[in-house]
Scaffold this motif. Structure first.
Motif, PDB file in Angstrom:
ATOM      1  N   TYR A   1       0.827  -1.202   0.000  1.00 23.57           N
ATOM      2  CA  TYR A   1       0.000   0.000   0.000  1.00 23.57           C
ATOM      3  C   TYR A   1       0.867   1.261   0.000  1.00 23.57           C
ATOM      4  CZ  TYR A   1      -4.787  -1.681   0.342  1.00 23.57           C
ATOM      5  OH  TYR A   1      -6.012  -2.230   0.050  1.00 23.57           O
ATOM      6  N   LEU A   2       2.105   1.118   0.467  1.00 22.24           N
ATOM      7  CA  LEU A   2       3.068   2.212   0.420  1.00 22.24           C
ATOM      8  C   LEU A   2       4.173   1.830  -0.549  1.00 22.24           C
ATOM      9  CD1 LEU A   2       3.494   3.028   4.236  1.00 22.24           C
ATOM     10  CD2 LEU A   2       1.754   3.878   2.647  1.00 22.24           C
TER      11      LEU A   2
ATOM     12  N   PHE B   1       3.202   8.561  -6.761  1.00 24.71           N
ATOM     13  CA  PHE B   1       3.457   7.287  -7.436  1.00 24.71           C
ATOM     14  C   PHE B   1       2.228   6.891  -8.268  1.00 24.71           C
ATOM     15  CE2 PHE B   1       5.575   7.415  -3.284  1.00 24.71           C
ATOM     16  CZ  PHE B   1       6.898   7.392  -3.693  1.00 24.71           C
ATOM     17  N   HIS B   2       2.305   7.156  -9.587  1.00 26.92           N
ATOM     18  CA  HIS B   2       1.200   6.836 -10.485  1.00 26.92           C
ATOM     19  C   HIS B   2       1.764   6.590 -11.881  1.00 26.92           C
ATOM     20  CE1 HIS B   2       1.665  10.970 -11.909  1.00 26.92           C
ATOM     21  NE2 HIS B   2       1.637  11.356 -10.636  1.00 26.92           N
ATOM     22  N   ASN B   3       0.967   5.948 -12.719  1.00 29.26           N
ATOM     23  CA  ASN B   3       1.412   5.669 -14.077  1.00 29.26           C
ATOM     24  C   ASN B   3       1.038   6.812 -15.023  1.00 29.26           C
ATOM     25  OD1 ASN B   3      -1.317   5.352 -14.625  1.00 29.26           O
ATOM     26  ND2 ASN B   3      -1.237   3.114 -14.579  1.00 29.26           N
ATOM     27  N   GLU B   4       1.335   6.646 -16.308  1.00 28.49           N
ATOM     28  CA  GLU B   4       1.084   7.715 -17.277  1.00 28.49           C
ATOM     29  C   GLU B   4      -0.406   8.026 -17.424  1.00 28.49           C
ATOM     30  OE1 GLU B   4       2.951   6.583 -20.902  1.00 28.49           O
ATOM     31  OE2 GLU B   4       4.991   6.840 -20.115  1.00 28.49           O
ATOM     32  N   ALA B   5      -1.251   7.036 -17.117  1.00 33.38           N
ATOM     33  CA  ALA B   5      -2.697   7.254 -17.217  1.00 33.38           C
ATOM     34  C   ALA B   5      -3.266   7.919 -15.960  1.00 33.38           C
ATOM     35  CB  ALA B   5      -3.410   5.927 -17.470  1.00 33.38           C
ATOM     36  N   GLY B   6      -2.395   8.163 -14.991  1.00 36.07           N
ATOM     37  CA  GLY B   6      -2.842   8.795 -13.761  1.00 36.07           C
ATOM     38  C   GLY B   6      -3.337   7.830 -12.706  1.00 36.07           C
ATOM     39  N   GLN B   7      -3.263   6.522 -12.984  1.00 37.46           N
ATOM     40  CA  GLN B   7      -3.695   5.526 -12.005  1.00 37.46           C
ATOM     41  C   GLN B   7      -2.610   5.319 -10.947  1.00 37.46           C
ATOM     42  OE1 GLN B   7      -4.624   2.074 -14.414  1.00 37.46           O
ATOM     43  NE2 GLN B   7      -6.763   2.691 -14.608  1.00 37.46           N
ATOM     44  N   ALA B   8      -3.043   5.259  -9.689  1.00 39.84           N
ATOM     45  CA  ALA B   8      -2.096   5.077  -8.593  1.00 39.84           C
ATOM     46  C   ALA B   8      -1.419   3.718  -8.676  1.00 39.84           C
ATOM     47  CB  ALA B   8      -2.823   5.219  -7.260  1.00 39.84           C
ATOM     48  N   LEU B   9      -0.155   3.670  -8.264  1.00 38.96           N
ATOM     49  CA  LEU B   9       0.582   2.410  -8.243  1.00 38.96           C
ATOM     50  C   LEU B   9       0.406   1.681  -6.915  1.00 38.96           C
ATOM     51  CD1 LEU B   9       3.942   3.559  -9.885  1.00 38.96           C
ATOM     52  CD2 LEU B   9       1.945   2.513 -10.989  1.00 38.96           C
ATOM     53  N   TYR B  10       0.117   2.435  -5.873  1.00 36.84           N
ATOM     54  CA  TYR B  10      -0.008   1.831  -4.536  1.00 36.84           C
ATOM     55  C   TYR B  10      -1.365   2.245  -3.945  1.00 36.84           C
ATOM     56  CZ  TYR B  10       4.847   1.087  -5.642  1.00 36.84           C
ATOM     57  OH  TYR B  10       5.997   0.712  -6.295  1.00 36.84           O
ATOM     58  N   CYS B  11      -1.405   2.827  -2.788  1.00 39.54           N
ATOM     59  CA  CYS B  11      -2.705   3.266  -2.257  1.00 39.54           C
ATOM     60  C   CYS B  11      -3.313   4.281  -3.214  1.00 39.54           C
ATOM     61  CB  CYS B  11      -2.538   3.885  -0.870  1.00 39.54           C
ATOM     62  SG  CYS B  11      -4.090   4.525  -0.181  1.00 39.54           S
ATOM     63  N   PRO B  12      -4.544   4.057  -3.663  1.00 42.18           N
ATOM     64  CA  PRO B  12      -5.128   4.938  -4.683  1.00 42.18           C
ATOM     65  C   PRO B  12      -5.893   6.137  -4.139  1.00 42.18           C
ATOM     66  CG  PRO B  12      -6.549   3.051  -4.348  1.00 42.18           C
ATOM     67  CD  PRO B  12      -5.373   2.869  -3.424  1.00 42.18           C
TER      68      PRO B  12
ATOM     69  N   TYR C   1     -10.156  -0.233 -10.776  1.00 36.39           N
ATOM     70  CA  TYR C   1      -8.899  -0.838 -11.214  1.00 36.39           C
ATOM     71  C   TYR C   1      -8.092  -1.284  -9.997  1.00 36.39           C
ATOM     72  CZ  TYR C   1      -6.362   3.422  -9.843  1.00 36.39           C
ATOM     73  OH  TYR C   1      -5.826   4.467  -9.140  1.00 36.39           O
ATOM     74  N   THR C   2      -7.116  -2.141 -10.238  1.00 34.08           N
ATOM     75  CA  THR C   2      -6.224  -2.583  -9.171  1.00 34.08           C
ATOM     76  C   THR C   2      -4.860  -1.949  -9.380  1.00 34.08           C
ATOM     77  OG1 THR C   2      -7.355  -4.713  -9.000  1.00 34.08           O
ATOM     78  CG2 THR C   2      -5.153  -4.564  -8.054  1.00 34.08           C
ATOM     79  N   PRO C   3      -4.366  -1.151  -8.444  1.00 31.51           N
ATOM     80  CA  PRO C   3      -3.038  -0.553  -8.597  1.00 31.51           C
ATOM     81  C   PRO C   3      -1.988  -1.631  -8.861  1.00 31.51           C
ATOM     82  CG  PRO C   3      -4.199   0.456  -6.756  1.00 31.51           C
ATOM     83  CD  PRO C   3      -5.033  -0.699  -7.203  1.00 31.51           C
ATOM     84  N   SER C   4      -1.119  -1.393  -9.815  1.00 24.78           N
ATOM     85  CA  SER C   4      -0.166  -2.420 -10.229  1.00 24.78           C
ATOM     86  C   SER C   4       0.807  -2.786  -9.116  1.00 24.78           C
ATOM     87  CB  SER C   4       0.611  -1.950 -11.457  1.00 24.78           C
ATOM     88  OG  SER C   4       1.342  -0.758 -11.176  1.00 24.78           O
TER      89      SER C   4
END
Length: 336
Positions: A7-8, A173-184, A282-285
């Motif tokens: 989550y972190l 911490f997010h990807n190019e689409a703006g989706q969070a990688l960890y806690c969203p 979505y599920t953060p990667s």
């Protein structure tokens, strides 16, 4: 309040663990210098109370749960340095054996529950106790009132820190689409979500747990309390053992609360969690592909054993490991 694995971000975990190292060094040194052997062994009992307290899950409307921690309770009995070590070891045991809280996020959980909670809680406790005592020998009722207020302050400070740690993740911490990688969930969601329960139900639970256990010890074994040794030097550990045993017998009550604590969802369910009327989607990667440890008794369960029996067995194992650990550590200190 246990921050799970992934989550972190690893960077956040590394920074918070590094920040916790001086606290562990300081508390270890102070305990070794100031506490006699028998008091060091008592840290295991304090850790056992914290471990048991965290097994009594309490439901909130909406399906989330929470629990007391007992960090301020241990600080009131043995001092904040001992409480820091007690809660840290209890959290490590929970993460390793039971999968409750992450290994990578261990430092973060300790910052919140083993550092902020006992030190701030003890500061509030001591400040109010001095005011109520007015320069006289503190009385048991003064200790109870002060401890309750300190416990409430401590658990809410810990919850606020956890909310901040959760909430900064999507900004950094997010990807190019703006989706969070960890806690969203950002701070606008994490802070009100965490604090709503802790300022109300969970904060009250912390007060009740702290004052009830401390009242019992003040009455039955007052010499165990740091600073109260002069009140009675002949009190026994037997009542404390009986109290722990009684809590173990009642621990299946913690299974009544259904649902998951906020911020502790599995990667397989977070996409469906609704916030402000909408599912995440979505599920953060980082959550989906992150590191995990296969614990021996995940979520305090064992295959082939009824849930309530496994919960009691987990409590007994936890208490035994904690008490034995600190008993062995106390044996390393030479008697002056």
């Amino acid at each position: 309040m246990h921050i799970p694995e992934n989550y972190l971000s690893p960077a956040t975990c590394a920074v918070l663990t590094a920040a916790m190292i001086p606290a562990w060094i300081h508390s270890t040194r102070k305990v070794r210098e100031e506490l006699p052997k028998e008091k060091i062994a008592m840290i295991g009992v304090g850790a056992a109370f914290s471990f048991i307290g965290m097994m009594f899950n309490i439901p909130l409307p909406g399906g989330t749960t929470g629990h007391a921690v007992g960090g301020t309770l241990i600080a009131c009995i043995l001092g904040p340095d001992a409480a820091c070590l007690a809660v840290s070891v209890a959290l490590l045991l929970q993460a390793l054996l039971f999968g409750d809280g992450g290994i990578l996020s261990f430092g973060a959980n300790c910052i919140n529950m083993a550092f902020a909670m006992p030190y701030l809680g003890f500061f509030v406790y001591r400040t109010i106790l001095k005011f109520l005592s007015k320069g006289q020998e503190p009385k048991a009722p003064h200790r109870i009132i002060s401890a309750g207020i300190g416990a409430y302050a401590g658990i809410n400070a810990a919850a606020l820190l956890a909310a901040f740690e959760f909430g900064i993740q999507p900004y950094f911490f997010h990807n190019e689409a703006g989706q969070a990688l960890y806690c969203p969930y950002g701070l606008n969601v994490s802070i009100p979500s965490m604090m709503a329960g802790h300022l109300t139900i969970f904060g009250i639970a912390e007060i009740i747990f702290t004052t009830a256990v401390l009242s019992f010890i003040c009455k039955m074994s007052p010499s165990l309390i740091k600073g109260a040794e002069s009140e009675n030097r002949r009190s026994s550990l037997l009542p404390v053992g009986i109290l722990l045993g009684s809590l173990v017998a009642l621990v299946p009550l913690g299974l009544i609360a259904e649902g998951t604590a906020w911020g502790e969802w599995g990667a397989d369910e977070i996409a469906e969690i609704e916030t402000k009327g909408a599912a995440l989607g979505y599920t953060p990667s980082g959550l989906e592909k992150g590191w995990s440890l296969n614990s021996i008794m995940p979520d305090y369960t064992m295959e082939g054993i009824p849930e309530a029996a496994a919960y009691i067995l987990s409590a007994l194992i936890g208490i035994a490991v904690l008490v034995i650990t600190f008993k062995l550590l106390s044996s390393l200190k030479k008697t002056k």
